[in-house]
Design a protein around this motif. Structure first.
Motif, PDB file in Angstrom:
ATOM      1  N   PRO A 189     -13.556  -8.794 -35.893  1.00  8.40           N
ATOM      2  CA  PRO A 189     -12.635  -8.316 -36.240  1.00  8.40           C
ATOM      3  C   PRO A 189     -12.392  -7.056 -36.830  1.00  8.40           C
ATOM      4  O   PRO A 189     -13.113  -6.848 -37.528  1.00  8.40           O
ATOM      5  CB  PRO A 189     -11.676  -9.217 -36.460  1.00  8.40           C
ATOM      6  CG  PRO A 189     -12.240 -10.015 -37.511  1.00  8.40           C
ATOM      7  CD  PRO A 189     -13.434  -9.535 -36.892  1.00  8.40           C
ATOM      8  N   ARG A 207     -10.634  -5.810 -38.828  1.00 11.20           N
ATOM      9  CA  ARG A 207      -9.935  -5.742 -40.677  1.00 11.20           C
ATOM     10  C   ARG A 207     -10.459  -6.077 -40.783  1.00 11.20           C
ATOM     11  O   ARG A 207     -10.901  -5.347 -42.748  1.00 11.20           O
ATOM     12  CB  ARG A 207      -8.914  -6.507 -40.361  1.00 11.20           C
ATOM     13  CG  ARG A 207      -9.560  -8.259 -40.168  1.00 11.20           C
ATOM     14  CD  ARG A 207      -8.123  -9.156 -40.390  1.00 11.20           C
ATOM     15  NE  ARG A 207      -8.742 -10.843 -40.036  1.00 11.20           N
ATOM     16  CZ  ARG A 207      -9.595 -12.156 -40.565  1.00 11.20           C
ATOM     17  NH1 ARG A 207      -9.905 -11.023 -41.878  1.00 11.20           N
ATOM     18  NH2 ARG A 207     -10.458 -12.938 -40.035  1.00 11.20           N
ATOM     19  N   VAL A 231     -10.177  -8.273 -32.147  1.00  6.49           N
ATOM     20  CA  VAL A 231      -8.930  -8.625 -32.764  1.00  6.49           C
ATOM     21  C   VAL A 231      -8.734 -10.553 -32.438  1.00  6.49           C
ATOM     22  O   VAL A 231      -9.388 -10.831 -31.994  1.00  6.49           O
ATOM     23  CB  VAL A 231      -7.161  -7.985 -31.611  1.00  6.49           C
ATOM     24  CG1 VAL A 231      -7.366  -6.611 -31.712  1.00  6.49           C
ATOM     25  CG2 VAL A 231      -8.041  -8.664 -30.143  1.00  6.49           C
ATOM     26  N   LEU A 259      -3.300 -12.644 -30.437  1.00 12.56           N
ATOM     27  CA  LEU A 259      -2.608 -11.558 -29.196  1.00 12.56           C
ATOM     28  C   LEU A 259      -2.631 -11.903 -27.983  1.00 12.56           C
ATOM     29  O   LEU A 259      -3.071 -11.810 -27.452  1.00 12.56           O
ATOM     30  CB  LEU A 259      -3.461 -10.400 -30.556  1.00 12.56           C
ATOM     31  CG  LEU A 259      -2.902  -9.132 -29.476  1.00 12.56           C
ATOM     32  CD1 LEU A 259      -0.978  -8.843 -29.112  1.00 12.56           C
ATOM     33  CD2 LEU A 259      -3.645  -8.142 -30.300  1.00 12.56           C
ATOM     34  N   GLU A 286       2.793  -6.921 -33.587  1.00 15.62           N
ATOM     35  CA  GLU A 286       2.028  -8.282 -33.334  1.00 15.62           C
ATOM     36  C   GLU A 286       0.842  -7.399 -32.478  1.00 15.62           C
ATOM     37  O   GLU A 286       0.179  -8.461 -32.498  1.00 15.62           O
ATOM     38  CB  GLU A 286       2.540  -9.118 -32.798  1.00 15.62           C
ATOM     39  CG  GLU A 286       3.595  -9.729 -34.027  1.00 15.62           C
ATOM     40  CD  GLU A 286       4.246 -11.312 -33.770  1.00 15.62           C
ATOM     41  OE1 GLU A 286       3.582 -11.473 -32.152  1.00 15.62           O
ATOM     42  OE2 GLU A 286       5.430 -11.959 -34.095  1.00 15.62           O
ATOM     43  N   GLU A 341      -1.864  -5.599 -32.845  1.00 19.69           N
ATOM     44  CA  GLU A 341      -2.600  -4.636 -33.263  1.00 19.69           C
ATOM     45  C   GLU A 341      -3.234  -3.317 -33.108  1.00 19.69           C
ATOM     46  O   GLU A 341      -3.908  -2.908 -33.313  1.00 19.69           O
ATOM     47  CB  GLU A 341      -3.816  -5.817 -33.238  1.00 19.69           C
ATOM     48  CG  GLU A 341      -3.749  -7.356 -33.756  1.00 19.69           C
ATOM     49  CD  GLU A 341      -4.318  -7.534 -35.559  1.00 19.69           C
ATOM     50  OE1 GLU A 341      -5.087  -6.678 -35.566  1.00 19.69           O
ATOM     51  OE2 GLU A 341      -3.720  -8.532 -35.776  1.00 19.69           O
ATOM     52  N   ALA A 356      -9.479  -4.392 -26.365  1.00 20.95           N
ATOM     53  CA  ALA A 356      -9.699  -3.698 -27.689  1.00 20.95           C
ATOM     54  C   ALA A 356     -10.367  -3.039 -28.486  1.00 20.95           C
ATOM     55  O   ALA A 356     -10.671  -2.067 -30.328  1.00 20.95           O
ATOM     56  CB  ALA A 356      -9.127  -5.258 -28.811  1.00 20.95           C
ATOM     57  N   HIS A 362     -10.963   0.394 -30.567  1.00 19.63           N
ATOM     58  CA  HIS A 362     -12.129   0.403 -32.041  1.00 19.63           C
ATOM     59  C   HIS A 362     -13.309   1.559 -32.174  1.00 19.63           C
ATOM     60  O   HIS A 362     -13.725   2.071 -32.601  1.00 19.63           O
ATOM     61  CB  HIS A 362     -12.608  -1.062 -31.991  1.00 19.63           C
ATOM     62  CG  HIS A 362     -10.347  -1.754 -32.778  1.00 19.63           C
ATOM     63  ND1 HIS A 362     -10.442  -2.811 -32.532  1.00 19.63           N
ATOM     64  CD2 HIS A 362      -9.875  -1.022 -33.691  1.00 19.63           C
ATOM     65  CE1 HIS A 362      -9.663  -4.096 -32.891  1.00 19.63           C
ATOM     66  NE2 HIS A 362      -8.740  -2.755 -33.280  1.00 19.63           N
TER      67      HIS A 362
END
Length: 271
Positions: A64, A66, A120, A124, A140, A142, A192, A196
């Motif tokens: 992910p 994060r 993600v 989600l 929510e 992301e 996603a 990114h």
């Protein structure tokens, strides 16, 4: 590694020629079957070849976004392999053995190639699949925007990939509205990964972003490359591996396909 490259028209290419053709692309998306060691060895060779031409950033579906600070620590050499896998929560975040991927991770560390996460939270994906984007609070999401509708060729590919028309399935064809819920979830991942990749491209001006992604997200002009174009980054290229003797992807599935020698998979399977 002896392998045979063919482009979308079926013409053969040398490995060096293929790498030269791919080098100018803003993003190169390398497909895989997650459980195939030969696919990951192939990815490593392609990454190394592209990195010889220009700066690259490598994005991984397996992490992910994060976890980018952890990936940066790994590339910097601040973590042992055991520490890296623990900090990245590999045992719970990804369901495949780390040994399959460690050669790529080591390459990135040894060459100081920046690594970024592309994924993600699964929650989600489930929420958008069930309720659509409008049913998910902005906080929510992301940082994602709604996915562009997938082209029919990709929609049909995903329909067949997931079993096609069969007894007990609500959707009877790729254009059946009953298939929308499943496709919405697929498109969250596609969006996603694309989002990114775009962020990585903007954070590293002049670098090529290489995506290490399951091949189901890449084929027939849809998936990640389609979402990238919608986000303003056209021109990404898709490369797929296939073992010698396996069924070749359908025409138009990718920009180029690499046919890997069957003995490679057999040798890796033996350890």
């Amino acid at each position: 590694m002896t392998a045979i490259w063919t482009n979308a028209a079926g013409a053969r290419l040398t490995h060096a020629g293929l790498i030269h053709q791919m080098a100018p692309a803003p993003a190169v998306l390398l497909g895989e079957r997650h459980d195939r060691a030969d696919h990951h060895l192939w990815q490593m060779h392609v990454i190394a070849g592209l990195a010889a031409h220009r700066p690259v950033v490598v994005g991984f579906e397996m992490f992910p976004a994060r976890l980018d600070p952890v990936l940066a620590e790994w590339v910097r050499g601040a973590l042992s392999e055991a520490e890296f896998l623990e900090r990245a929560a590999w045992g719970t975040s990804w369901g495949f053995p780390s040994d399959l991927y460690m050669p790529i991770f080591r390459l990135c560390r040894d060459l100081r190639l920046p690594m970024v996460g592309l994924n993600v939270p699964r929650a989600l994906v489930r929420a958008v699949g069930a309720h659509g984007w409008d049913g998910v609070p902005q906080a929510e999401r992301e940082g994602l925007t709604p996915a562009a509708p997938s082209p029919m060729a990709y929609r049909a590919f995903i329909f067949e990939l997931t079993g096609g028309a069969r007894e007990g399935r609500a959707a009877k064809s790729a254009d059946d509205p009953a298939f929308d819920r499943f496709l919405r979830a697929q498109e969250v991942w596609d969006r996603a990964f694309a989002t990114h990749i775009l962020r990585a491209a903007r954070a590293h001006p002049g670098a090529q972003v290489i995506g290490v992604i399951g091949m189901g997200h890449l084929q027939h002009g849809g998936g990640v490359s389609h979402q990238l174009a919608d986000l303003g980054l056209p021109g990404s290229r898709v490369l797929l591996p296939v073992a010698e003797g396996d069924t070749m992807p359908a025409p138009g599935a990718a920009d180029a396909i690499c046919q890997l020698p069957r003995q490679l998979a057999a040798t890796l399977a033996q350890g």
